[in-house]
Scaffold this motif. Structure first.
Motif: not given
Length: 295
Positions: A121, A158, A173
């Motif tokens: 993340l 993200k 991503q």
């Protein structure tokens, strides 16, 4: 009876706030209202400041694309709102007697643990920041990422969303984006190959085509300049292939390529210049002589 009334009055007096408690409530309400008003004003002032800074930067030597400016404005406005609201909550909680030091320490420890447990993340968020601030691509650009190709629909911290020409929506991503091909930053080039039969007059075809190419920018605003006749590209089994190149605005090469093919075909037909096409030759075996057949 009198005792019952006295007990009721005593309970009512106990449930009622004292004068000092009313003062505390009034003061606390005023503080909370002031904090909320200051937070709202701070957010509005921060948003105006960001927009003015981007306008000033747009007038300076370092130009920023309009789509990138919109993306940065929205991102920074959200960041300012989150920071101001977080500070406002930490300021309001002590009014209710909540100790914020423990919350801050706990948030710090939790953030460190979350950072170790969510490395992907963090990688996505860092990659998203670099995509935005380096202007690698913006919303509306036509790009290719790995095996995906299409128009950018949205850019987040993200993920990035890309819609292909056939309608599929690809969500990628940001941490997985290592190589990007952006087709919308600079002018494109439309390359068109035209086939002419070996029996055709190549010099006559060249003069006719060049004369027609000079007039095309008047009809197509996507053309930056007149298309250029490059010459013979290759020799085929039954044709000579010539190539035409045209510098066009970003992502206009497909439209202009189709237009060039259509108009060049019409020009060649008007000037009786043959365009090769598949031909089939049939050989008929002669019938045997009847006399020889009878003998």
């Amino acid at each position: 009876m009198k005792n019952t009334l006295n007990d009721a009055e005593a309970k009512i007096k106990e449930s009622m706030l004292t004068e000092s408690q009313w003062d505390t409530l009034w003061t606390s309400s005023i503080k909370i209202a002031v904090i909320i008003i200051v937070s709202i004003l701070a957010i509005k002032f921060g948003r105006k400041l960001i927009r003015r800074l981007l306008k000033v930067q747009a007038r300076g030597p370092l130009q920023v694309s309009e789509r990138r400016s919109v993306t940065l404005v929205r991102l920074l406005e959200n960041v300012i709102a989150y920071v101001v609201f977080f500070i406002a909550v930490l300021t309001i909680l002590p009014i209710f007697g909540v100790e914020t030091r423990g919350l801050i320490v706990g948030a710090g420890v939790g953030g460190v643990a979350l950072g170790f447990g969510a490395q992907s993340l963090v990688k996505d968020i860092i990659s998203g920041f670099f995509i935005l601030f380096e202007d690698q691509f913006s919303v509306g650009d036509y790009i290719r990422v790995q095996t995906f190709e299409g128009t950018v629909q949205s850019i987040g911290l993200k993920t990035t969303k890309i819609r292909s020409a056939t309608g599929e929506l690809h969500i990628i991503q940001n941490g997985m984006i290592t190589e990007v091909t952006n087709f919308s930053l600079h002018n494109s080039v439309a390359l068109v190959d035209i086939s002419i039969s070996y029996e055709g007059d190549i010099e006559h075809a060249q003069s006719v085509i060049e004369e027609h190419l000079v007039e095309m920018p008047e009809r197509y605003e996507e053309m930056v300049k007149a298309p250029e006749y490059l010459g013979i590209q290759s020799f085929g089994p039954s044709e000579v292939v010539i190539r035409i190149a045209s510098e066009v605005k970003p992502m206009a090469q497909f439209k202009i390529s189709r237009a060039i093919r259509k108009e060049i075909k019409e020009v060649l037909e008007r000037n009786n210049i043959e365009i090769p096409y598949p031909k089939m030759v049939l050989y008929r075996q002669p019938e045997p002589n009847n006399e020889k057949a009878q003998s």
